[in-house]
Design a protein around this motif. Structure first.
Motif, mmCIF file in Angstrom:
data_model
loop_
_atom_site.group_PDB
_atom_site.id
_atom_site.type_symbol
_atom_site.label_atom_id
_atom_site.label_comp_id
_atom_site.label_asym_id
_atom_site.label_seq_id
_atom_site.Cartn_x
_atom_site.Cartn_y
_atom_site.Cartn_z
ATOM 1 N N VAL A 1 93.840 63.263 -1.126
ATOM 2 C CA VAL A 1 93.529 63.447 -2.484
ATOM 3 C C VAL A 1 92.574 62.709 -3.908
ATOM 4 C CG1 VAL A 1 92.900 65.030 -4.882
ATOM 5 C CG2 VAL A 1 93.821 65.717 -2.421
ATOM 6 N N GLU A 2 93.797 61.219 -3.576
ATOM 7 C CA GLU A 2 93.124 60.315 -4.843
ATOM 8 C C GLU A 2 92.798 59.101 -3.750
ATOM 9 O OE1 GLU A 2 97.420 58.094 -4.224
ATOM 10 O OE2 GLU A 2 97.507 59.222 -6.583
ATOM 11 N N LYS A 3 92.994 59.207 -2.637
ATOM 12 C CA LYS A 3 91.124 58.328 -2.202
ATOM 13 C C LYS A 3 89.676 59.156 -2.645
ATOM 14 C CE LYS A 3 89.676 57.024 2.222
ATOM 15 N NZ LYS A 3 89.911 57.677 3.820
ATOM 16 N N ALA B 1 80.522 62.987 -3.207
ATOM 17 C CA ALA B 1 81.401 62.857 -3.851
ATOM 18 C C ALA B 1 82.343 63.456 -4.657
ATOM 19 C CB ALA B 1 82.219 61.223 -4.819
ATOM 20 N N GLU B 2 81.631 65.062 -5.341
ATOM 21 C CA GLU B 2 82.653 65.851 -5.925
ATOM 22 C C GLU B 2 82.695 66.951 -5.090
ATOM 23 O OE1 GLU B 2 81.972 68.279 -9.963
ATOM 24 O OE2 GLU B 2 80.410 67.920 -9.364
ATOM 25 N N ALA B 3 81.455 66.912 -4.478
ATOM 26 C CA ALA B 3 81.746 68.280 -2.957
ATOM 27 C C ALA B 3 83.150 67.859 -2.028
ATOM 28 C CB ALA B 3 80.798 68.343 -2.606
ATOM 29 N N ILE B 4 82.960 67.370 -1.296
ATOM 30 C CA ILE B 4 84.058 65.931 -0.818
ATOM 31 C C ILE B 4 85.492 66.137 -1.344
ATOM 32 C CG2 ILE B 4 84.742 63.891 0.423
ATOM 33 C CD1 ILE B 4 81.361 63.279 0.642
ATOM 34 N N LEU B 5 85.644 66.079 -2.529
ATOM 35 C CA LEU B 5 86.961 65.778 -3.261
ATOM 36 C C LEU B 5 87.396 67.170 -3.235
ATOM 37 C CD1 LEU B 5 88.919 64.961 -4.707
ATOM 38 C CD2 LEU B 5 87.071 64.759 -7.087
ATOM 39 N N GLN B 6 86.404 68.376 -3.511
ATOM 40 C CA GLN B 6 86.491 69.601 -3.693
ATOM 41 C C GLN B 6 87.248 70.084 -2.767
ATOM 42 O OE1 GLN B 6 83.342 71.302 -5.647
ATOM 43 N NE2 GLN B 6 83.974 70.777 -7.995
ATOM 44 N N ASP C 1 89.200 58.054 -5.999
ATOM 45 C CA ASP C 1 88.666 57.418 -6.555
ATOM 46 C C ASP C 1 86.629 57.265 -6.017
ATOM 47 O OD1 ASP C 1 90.409 56.453 -7.768
ATOM 48 O OD2 ASP C 1 91.703 55.724 -6.020
ATOM 49 N N LEU C 2 86.924 57.781 -5.075
ATOM 50 C CA LEU C 2 85.210 57.686 -4.645
ATOM 51 C C LEU C 2 84.469 59.013 -5.414
ATOM 52 C CD1 LEU C 2 85.460 58.151 -0.824
ATOM 53 C CD2 LEU C 2 85.065 56.064 -2.069
ATOM 54 N N PHE C 3 84.988 59.841 -6.271
ATOM 55 C CA PHE C 3 83.530 60.391 -6.513
ATOM 56 C C PHE C 3 83.964 59.565 -8.189
ATOM 57 C CE2 PHE C 3 84.036 63.295 -10.496
ATOM 58 C CZ PHE C 3 83.194 64.098 -10.198
ATOM 59 N N ASP C 4 84.839 59.337 -8.661
ATOM 60 C CA ASP C 4 84.595 58.457 -10.351
ATOM 61 C C ASP C 4 84.072 57.108 -9.806
ATOM 62 O OD1 ASP C 4 86.784 60.223 -11.079
ATOM 63 O OD2 ASP C 4 88.408 59.131 -10.710
ATOM 64 N N THR C 5 84.461 56.509 -8.250
ATOM 65 C CA THR C 5 82.848 54.960 -8.220
ATOM 66 C C THR C 5 81.223 55.592 -8.389
ATOM 67 O OG1 THR C 5 84.429 54.412 -7.629
ATOM 68 C CG2 THR C 5 82.013 53.716 -6.947
ATOM 69 N N ALA C 6 81.112 57.652 -7.694
ATOM 70 C CA ALA C 6 80.049 57.550 -7.763
ATOM 71 C C ALA C 6 79.288 57.950 -9.398
ATOM 72 C CB ALA C 6 80.064 58.495 -7.241
ATOM 73 N N HIS C 7 80.537 58.446 -9.965
ATOM 74 C CA HIS C 7 80.278 59.353 -11.476
ATOM 75 C C HIS C 7 79.933 57.888 -12.455
ATOM 76 C CE1 HIS C 7 80.682 61.368 -15.466
ATOM 77 N NE2 HIS C 7 80.703 60.624 -15.761
ATOM 78 N N ALA C 8 80.556 57.369 -11.876
ATOM 79 C CA ALA C 8 80.234 55.903 -12.877
ATOM 80 C C ALA C 8 79.180 54.864 -12.728
ATOM 81 C CB ALA C 8 81.066 54.482 -12.670
ATOM 82 N N LYS C 9 78.636 54.464 -11.136
ATOM 83 C CA LYS C 9 77.349 54.419 -10.708
ATOM 84 C C LYS C 9 76.287 55.558 -12.079
ATOM 85 C CE LYS C 9 74.886 53.533 -7.309
ATOM 86 N NZ LYS C 9 74.232 54.568 -5.655
ATOM 87 N N ASP D 1 96.863 66.721 -6.145
ATOM 88 C CA ASP D 1 96.597 65.449 -6.718
ATOM 89 C C ASP D 1 97.095 64.236 -6.709
ATOM 90 O OD1 ASP D 1 95.063 67.328 -8.162
ATOM 91 O OD2 ASP D 1 95.519 67.667 -9.854
ATOM 92 N N ILE D 2 98.602 64.022 -5.892
ATOM 93 C CA ILE D 2 98.894 62.954 -6.495
ATOM 94 C C ILE D 2 99.359 62.708 -4.716
ATOM 95 C CG2 ILE D 2 101.069 62.698 -7.831
ATOM 96 C CD1 ILE D 2 102.823 63.362 -6.013
#
Length: 119
Positions: free
Chosen positions: A65-67, A28-33, A70-78, A60-61
């Protein structure tokens, strides 16, 4: 002993779940970057007056990128939640192991004392 075996099995299972969550988080981090870089390149005007900070803020807005954020934040929280479960189960197994050792040790001491006084 059954409790110790169950906790050990849960610890093994959760160790695998932690590894899986870490892999998902990195993906998720790689996709975000990548999304951030694409938006930055797409919107970069290249002018002297355009500041990098402004370009990054616009990046960032961006909805894509926001989507991805969110996916990265969800993966991190999991990953964090599974890590907590793993650590808790590992500690519980250690407590049960110490208690088993204590009880077995006490029984052996008692058996040795009794055997000294028996013919």
């Amino acid at each position: 002993m059954g409790l110790f075996v169950a906790l050990t099995r849960w610890t093994d299972h959760l160790a695998g779940a932690v590894a899986e969550a870490e892999i998902d988080e990195r993906a998720a981090e790689a996709i975000l970057q990548k999304a951030q870089a694409l938006v930055l390149l797409r919107d970069w005007g290249g002018g002297r007056d355009e500041r990098v900070t402004m370009a990054k803020a616009q990046r960032d807005i961006d909805p894509e990128v926001e989507k991805r954020q969110d996916l990265f934040d969800t993966a991190h929280a999991k990953r964090k939640m599974v890590q907590v479960l793993y650590s808790s189960t590992e500690r519980d197994a250690a407590v049960v192991s110490r208690e088993l050792t204590r009880r077995v040790g006490r029984r052996e001491d008692h058996d040795r004392r009794v055997s000294r006084w028996q013919p």
